[in-house]
Each structure stands twice: as C-alpha cells, then as structure tokens.
Design an enzyme around this catalytic site. Structure first.
Site, PDB file in Angstrom:
ATOM      1  N   ALA A   1       0.833  -1.200   0.000  1.00  0.00           N
ATOM      2  CA  ALA A   1       0.000   0.000   0.000  1.00  0.00           C
ATOM      3  C   ALA A   1       0.867   1.248   0.000  1.00  0.00           C
ATOM      4  O   ALA A   1       2.038   1.204   0.387  1.00  0.00           O
ATOM      5  CB  ALA A   1      -0.916   0.001   1.226  1.00  0.00           C
ATOM      6  N   ASP A   2       0.270   2.332  -0.431  1.00  0.00           N
ATOM      7  CA  ASP A   2       0.914   3.637  -0.340  1.00  0.00           C
ATOM      8  C   ASP A   2      -0.169   4.674  -0.094  1.00  0.00           C
ATOM      9  O   ASP A   2      -1.250   4.596  -0.674  1.00  0.00           O
ATOM     10  CB  ASP A   2       1.682   3.991  -1.616  1.00  0.00           C
ATOM     11  CG  ASP A   2       2.496   5.253  -1.431  1.00  0.00           C
ATOM     12  OD1 ASP A   2       3.434   5.236  -0.599  1.00  0.00           O
ATOM     13  OD2 ASP A   2       2.195   6.266  -2.078  1.00  0.00           O
ATOM     14  N   THR A   3       0.123   5.612   0.786  1.00  0.00           N
ATOM     15  CA  THR A   3      -0.834   6.651   1.141  1.00  0.00           C
ATOM     16  C   THR A   3      -0.237   8.022   0.852  1.00  0.00           C
ATOM     17  O   THR A   3       0.933   8.263   1.139  1.00  0.00           O
ATOM     18  CB  THR A   3      -1.215   6.550   2.640  1.00  0.00           C
ATOM     19  OG1 THR A   3      -1.807   5.264   2.865  1.00  0.00           O
ATOM     20  CG2 THR A   3      -2.188   7.631   3.046  1.00  0.00           C
TER      21      THR A   3
ATOM     22  N   GLY B   1      -3.514   3.705  -2.039  1.00  0.00           N
ATOM     23  CA  GLY B   1      -3.530   2.700  -3.092  1.00  0.00           C
ATOM     24  C   GLY B   1      -3.106   1.373  -2.495  1.00  0.00           C
ATOM     25  O   GLY B   1      -2.203   1.333  -1.657  1.00  0.00           O
TER      26      GLY B   1
END
Length: 178
Positions: free
Chosen positions: A82-84, A119
């Site tokens: 994930a990436d924020t 994401g």
C-alpha cells in the site's frame, strides 16, 4: 478468486510494509488465526508526481509490492502492499523530511479539508490487482503549541520505534551466530 478460495492456495500472507498501523489493520481484517509476515520493499518511491494522486498512490503501491514479490520469488504467497498520500488543492504533499517540514505541513492543513488517498496492490500466483480509497479529512484549527507538541511526540515515538527495530536486528544477528 482468492477470497472464494478461502486462502487455501496461499502459502503465506506477506505485508510489503514496515508501517505499524498497516500491520495492525491487516491483523484486524484477516481471518482469525491467520499469521502474516512483514517484508519492506526496497522501492525508492521516486515516481513522478505529475499525475492524478490516486494513480500515483496505486502505482507506488504496485511498485512496492512488485519489488517484494521479486525478492521473495514465491508465487504462492499473497503479497499486499500500500501507499498513502495526502492531497491539498490537487497537489500531493510530500512526506515530511524533518520536524520543520512537518510543522509547515500541519500549519498548511490546520483548519482545512484535505484528501488522504491510499492505493493497495495484491499479488498472487503471477497475477495482481489493485484499488484505491479516498477519504476527506478536516483538521480543526491547530495552535502553534499543539503543532509543536505533536511533532515532538511523533519524533519521540519514531526514535523509540527505530531503537526497538535496532535492538531486534542486533538480537537476531546474535542469535543466528549461536
């Protein structure tokens, strides 16, 4: 696909993140008793930010997960990455590089609404899929003192986490020598 199979075709669940919050969240959503491993990605997170923020978050999450998949080389594992990103006025705000940058960011967000976009990418048996979620967040008006206190507290927590990580690495190295 994977959820219908009930994890029967998964040899291991791997979280491609060192984030304590992501670890906590994954533990809450996996079926009870499902254990998972953590492996951080060596992806540099240097994709161009000249794109839609949701696309950027998903592409970064995908690149992080792909790096872990390649490093582990086990297609039966389920790798989750994930990436924020934080977005204000259609501009992705960089992760703070130091305390002064963190204070500037919090001052910019104080009393305003911004978006937080995450994401997520999933990899299993040579296939991948991804999605993103967007949340609007409104900060209360923060005083300079509240911002200073928060930045100091986060700095202390980060140093403690780094110290704990260093202790675990040293303990792991010494136990592997025995």
């Amino acid at each position: 696909m994977l959820l219908r199979e009930g994890f029967t075709s998964v040899s291991a669940v791997v979280l491609a993140s060192g984030s304590p919050r992501r670890k906590e969240l994954l533990g809450l959503v996996l079926p009870e008793g499902t254990r998972f491993q953590i492996q951080t990605s060596d992806f540099a997170e240097d994709l161009p930010m000249d794109t839609d923020a949701a696309d950027y978050a998903l592409r970064t999450a995908t690149a992080k997960g792909a790096a872990v998949v390649a490093a582990r080389n086990n297609p039966d594992e389920l790798v989750i990455s994930a990436d924020t990103v934080v977005v204000r006025k259609d501009k992705i705000m960089e992760k703070p590089t130091d305390a002064a940058h963190a204070k500037d960011m919090l001052t910019e967000l104080s009393g305003k609404t911004h978006k937080v976009i995450t994401g997520v990418a999933l990899f299993h048996k040579g296939r991948s899929c991804g999605f993103h979620a967007c949340t609007s967040v409104t900060f209360s008006k923060l005083s300079d003192a509240a911002i200073d206190d928060y930045v100091a507290a986060v700095g202390i927590m980060k140093r403690k986490a780094e110290e704990e990580g260093g202790k675990k690495k040293r303990a792991k190295k010494s136990s592997s020598k025995e």
